[in-house]
Design a protein around this motif. Sequence first.
Motif, PDB file in Angstrom:
ATOM      1  N   VAL A 120       0.838  -1.208   0.000  1.00  0.00           N
ATOM      2  CA  VAL A 120       0.000   0.000   0.000  1.00  0.00           C
ATOM      3  C   VAL A 120       0.866   1.249   0.000  1.00  0.00           C
ATOM      4  O   VAL A 120       0.608   2.198  -0.754  1.00  0.00           O
ATOM      5  CB  VAL A 120      -0.967  -0.002   1.205  1.00  0.00           C
ATOM      6  N   GLU A 121       1.906   1.253   0.816  1.00  0.00           N
ATOM      7  CA  GLU A 121       2.810   2.398   0.871  1.00  0.00           C
ATOM      8  C   GLU A 121       3.479   2.618  -0.483  1.00  0.00           C
ATOM      9  O   GLU A 121       3.594   3.747  -0.953  1.00  0.00           O
ATOM     10  CB  GLU A 121       3.870   2.197   1.956  1.00  0.00           C
ATOM     11  N   ARG A 122       3.910   1.521  -1.104  1.00  0.00           N
ATOM     12  CA  ARG A 122       4.559   1.621  -2.414  1.00  0.00           C
ATOM     13  C   ARG A 122       3.601   2.199  -3.445  1.00  0.00           C
ATOM     14  O   ARG A 122       3.959   3.069  -4.230  1.00  0.00           O
ATOM     15  CB  ARG A 122       5.068   0.252  -2.863  1.00  0.00           C
ATOM     16  N   ARG A 123       2.371   1.719  -3.446  1.00  0.00           N
ATOM     17  CA  ARG A 123       1.383   2.207  -4.412  1.00  0.00           C
ATOM     18  C   ARG A 123       1.075   3.688  -4.179  1.00  0.00           C
ATOM     19  O   ARG A 123       0.910   4.450  -5.136  1.00  0.00           O
ATOM     20  CB  ARG A 123       0.121   1.363  -4.335  1.00  0.00           C
ATOM     21  N   ALA A 124       1.009   4.097  -2.919  1.00  0.00           N
ATOM     22  CA  ALA A 124       0.767   5.509  -2.611  1.00  0.00           C
ATOM     23  C   ALA A 124       1.929   6.371  -3.089  1.00  0.00           C
ATOM     24  O   ALA A 124       1.727   7.413  -3.728  1.00  0.00           O
ATOM     25  CB  ALA A 124       0.547   5.691  -1.112  1.00  0.00           C
ATOM     26  N   LEU A 125       3.140   5.945  -2.794  1.00  0.00           N
ATOM     27  CA  LEU A 125       4.320   6.695  -3.233  1.00  0.00           C
ATOM     28  C   LEU A 125       4.409   6.752  -4.756  1.00  0.00           C
ATOM     29  O   LEU A 125       4.807   7.758  -5.324  1.00  0.00           O
ATOM     30  CB  LEU A 125       5.590   6.073  -2.650  1.00  0.00           C
ATOM     31  N   ARG A 126       4.019   5.670  -5.414  1.00  0.00           N
ATOM     32  CA  ARG A 126       4.022   5.656  -6.878  1.00  0.00           C
ATOM     33  C   ARG A 126       3.034   6.691  -7.423  1.00  0.00           C
ATOM     34  O   ARG A 126       3.367   7.441  -8.349  1.00  0.00           O
ATOM     35  CB  ARG A 126       3.685   4.258  -7.398  1.00  0.00           C
ATOM     36  N   SER A 127       1.848   6.746  -6.863  1.00  0.00           N
ATOM     37  CA  SER A 127       0.859   7.723  -7.300  1.00  0.00           C
ATOM     38  C   SER A 127       1.394   9.147  -7.125  1.00  0.00           C
ATOM     39  O   SER A 127       1.299   9.980  -8.036  1.00  0.00           O
ATOM     40  CB  SER A 127      -0.440   7.543  -6.509  1.00  0.00           C
ATOM     41  N   ILE A 128       1.972   9.421  -5.981  1.00  0.00           N
ATOM     42  CA  ILE A 128       2.541  10.746  -5.699  1.00  0.00           C
ATOM     43  C   ILE A 128       3.672  11.064  -6.669  1.00  0.00           C
ATOM     44  O   ILE A 128       3.728  12.151  -7.250  1.00  0.00           O
ATOM     45  CB  ILE A 128       3.023  10.821  -4.237  1.00  0.00           C
ATOM     46  N   ALA A 129       4.579  10.115  -6.868  1.00  0.00           N
ATOM     47  CA  ALA A 129       5.722  10.338  -7.759  1.00  0.00           C
ATOM     48  C   ALA A 129       5.271  10.558  -9.195  1.00  0.00           C
ATOM     49  O   ALA A 129       5.824  11.412  -9.898  1.00  0.00           O
ATOM     50  CB  ALA A 129       6.696   9.165  -7.678  1.00  0.00           C
ATOM     51  N   LEU A 130       4.283   9.809  -9.642  1.00  0.00           N
ATOM     52  CA  LEU A 130       3.765  10.009 -11.002  1.00  0.00           C
ATOM     53  C   LEU A 130       3.234  11.430 -11.170  1.00  0.00           C
ATOM     54  O   LEU A 130       3.543  12.103 -12.165  1.00  0.00           O
ATOM     55  CB  LEU A 130       2.658   8.994 -11.313  1.00  0.00           C
ATOM     56  N   CYS A 131       2.441  11.880 -10.219  1.00  0.00           N
ATOM     57  CA  CYS A 131       1.895  13.238 -10.312  1.00  0.00           C
ATOM     58  C   CYS A 131       2.999  14.285 -10.268  1.00  0.00           C
ATOM     59  O   CYS A 131       3.003  15.227 -11.065  1.00  0.00           O
ATOM     60  CB  CYS A 131       0.882  13.472  -9.194  1.00  0.00           C
ATOM     61  N   ARG A 132       3.943  14.116  -9.368  1.00  0.00           N
ATOM     62  CA  ARG A 132       5.041  15.093  -9.248  1.00  0.00           C
ATOM     63  C   ARG A 132       5.960  15.091 -10.464  1.00  0.00           C
ATOM     64  O   ARG A 132       6.581  16.102 -10.778  1.00  0.00           O
ATOM     65  CB  ARG A 132       5.853  14.832  -7.988  1.00  0.00           C
ATOM     66  N   ALA A 133       6.021  13.949 -11.150  1.00  0.00           N
ATOM     67  CA  ALA A 133       6.843  13.871 -12.365  1.00  0.00           C
ATOM     68  C   ALA A 133       6.101  14.433 -13.570  1.00  0.00           C
ATOM     69  O   ALA A 133       6.651  14.498 -14.660  1.00  0.00           O
ATOM     70  CB  ALA A 133       7.255  12.425 -12.628  1.00  0.00           C
ATOM     71  N   GLY A 134       4.841  14.833 -13.373  1.00  0.00           N
ATOM     72  CA  GLY A 134       4.092  15.448 -14.453  1.00  0.00           C
ATOM     73  C   GLY A 134       3.078  14.544 -15.122  1.00  0.00           C
ATOM     74  O   GLY A 134       2.381  14.957 -16.037  1.00  0.00           O
ATOM     75  N   ASN A 135       2.966  13.309 -14.669  1.00  0.00           N
ATOM     76  CA  ASN A 135       2.016  12.368 -15.257  1.00  0.00           C
ATOM     77  C   ASN A 135       0.756  12.327 -14.382  1.00  0.00           C
ATOM     78  O   ASN A 135       0.473  11.349 -13.698  1.00  0.00           O
ATOM     79  CB  ASN A 135       2.643  10.974 -15.380  1.00  0.00           C
ATOM     80  N   LEU A 136      -0.011  13.424 -14.441  1.00  0.00           N
ATOM     81  CA  LEU A 136      -1.171  13.572 -13.570  1.00  0.00           C
ATOM     82  C   LEU A 136      -2.266  12.548 -13.840  1.00  0.00           C
ATOM     83  O   LEU A 136      -2.882  12.036 -12.905  1.00  0.00           O
ATOM     84  CB  LEU A 136      -1.750  14.981 -13.701  1.00  0.00           C
TER      85      LEU A 136
END
Length: 72
Positions: A28-44
Amino acid sequence: MCIRDRFSEALKTLETHARTFPAGALEVERRALRSIALCRAGNLVQGRGEGSALRRDPASAPYRERIARACK
């Protein structure tokens, strides 16, 4: 190194973790961090989609606000 490069690097690390521990205790933590990282990398679109899917998991409650802030 620009900020997007740092989030892209984080995504690579999270992908390695997912391959190594596909159903591990920190999924769950990994999936949450992935979602955050995707958005911050510009892939909203993808980040929001993954964050939305994660919201259905009750264990994601501590991360919902962080995902919402990162993906607005």
